[in-house]
Enzyme design. Sequence first.
Site, PDB file in Angstrom:
ATOM      1  N   GLY A   1       0.821  -1.204   0.000  1.00  0.00           N
ATOM      2  CA  GLY A   1       0.000   0.000   0.000  1.00  0.00           C
ATOM      3  C   GLY A   1       0.848   1.244   0.000  1.00  0.00           C
ATOM      4  O   GLY A   1       2.061   1.175  -0.175  1.00  0.00           O
ATOM      5  N   ASN A   2       0.196   2.387   0.159  1.00  0.00           N
ATOM      6  CA  ASN A   2       0.934   3.645   0.206  1.00  0.00           C
ATOM      7  C   ASN A   2       0.278   4.586   1.205  1.00  0.00           C
ATOM      8  O   ASN A   2      -0.760   4.270   1.783  1.00  0.00           O
ATOM      9  CB  ASN A   2       1.043   4.256  -1.188  1.00  0.00           C
ATOM     10  CG  ASN A   2      -0.319   4.599  -1.767  1.00  0.00           C
ATOM     11  OD1 ASN A   2      -1.043   5.443  -1.247  1.00  0.00           O
ATOM     12  ND2 ASN A   2      -0.694   3.901  -2.839  1.00  0.00           N
ATOM     13  N   ARG A   3       0.888   5.728   1.407  1.00  0.00           N
ATOM     14  CA  ARG A   3       0.485   6.617   2.496  1.00  0.00           C
ATOM     15  C   ARG A   3      -0.552   7.660   2.097  1.00  0.00           C
ATOM     16  O   ARG A   3      -0.812   8.592   2.857  1.00  0.00           O
ATOM     17  CB  ARG A   3       1.725   7.304   3.068  1.00  0.00           C
ATOM     18  CG  ARG A   3       2.606   6.317   3.830  1.00  0.00           C
ATOM     19  CD  ARG A   3       3.924   6.926   4.230  1.00  0.00           C
ATOM     20  NE  ARG A   3       3.735   8.124   5.054  1.00  0.00           N
ATOM     21  CZ  ARG A   3       4.718   8.875   5.493  1.00  0.00           C
ATOM     22  NH1 ARG A   3       5.961   8.567   5.190  1.00  0.00           N
ATOM     23  NH2 ARG A   3       4.466   9.935   6.218  1.00  0.00           N
TER      24      ARG A   3
END
Length: 232
Positions: free
Chosen positions: A33-35
């Site tokens: 995932g990412n932020r």
Amino acid sequence: ERSDALPRDLEGRRVVVSAGGTREPLDPVRFLGNRSSGKQGYAMARVAAQRGAQVTLIAGNTIGLEPPAAVEVVHVTTAEQMGTAVDKHSAGADAVIMAAAVADFRPVNVAAAKIKKGAHEPNSIELTKNRDILAGLVQARRDGQLGGLAIVGFAAETGDEHGDVLTHARAKLARKGCDLLVVNAVGDGKAFEVDNNDGWLLGADGTEQSLDHGSKALLASRVLDALGPLLR
Ligand code: CTP
Ligand code: CA
């Protein structure tokens, strides 16, 4: 900004906004995932609706944001699902605003059962590239499939040994072929997970505008101001 102070200049327009981050599964309990918080994309959708647009928000993972009032929300998980949803809702739309942080890569193999430690534990993850949704829209428009759809991209950039934020952003705008690129400088606590944003707005016509530091709603308004004249 109070919605009663906003222009109703997008009345009768159909706008698709993507927001949040995609998640690429590794097994039933894990993902890459990412932020991305989704805040900027949600603000884009909310302000576009307040200005009269009929808005579809294609939402990936967010920090648990409230759905904006009077906006149709389509929830997706992976980049592939986001691409399918964006393509479907772009047909007949006046503008697509790709604020989502789409994963560039996904694991080649998704394990059906939880990956365990022990004899068969992995020591690397093989990745494959996801399709570029924004570039696909630009190509489809070039092929005459999407009418006069206006296309807005977002880029979060850092400077590095190859150039500063703006240099990277100008190259990205040219590479992507969208009409507007909203550029945020990231790193040092900027842009991700915070309420305020600033940056630049680059136009395919060569115009460059700095976006003053302010709320994500204010930034959304500035982007929609620039989008207006691009609508067919
Ligand atoms: N984007 C997309 N599909 C992808 C990747 C990105 O539609 N598979 C969109 C994003 O939503 C954003 C724009 O493209 O509007 C720019 O994303 P960015 O990650 O900055 O661009 P990339 O071309 O992926 O370049 P980089 O290698 O810098 O990540
Ligand atoms: Ca990327």
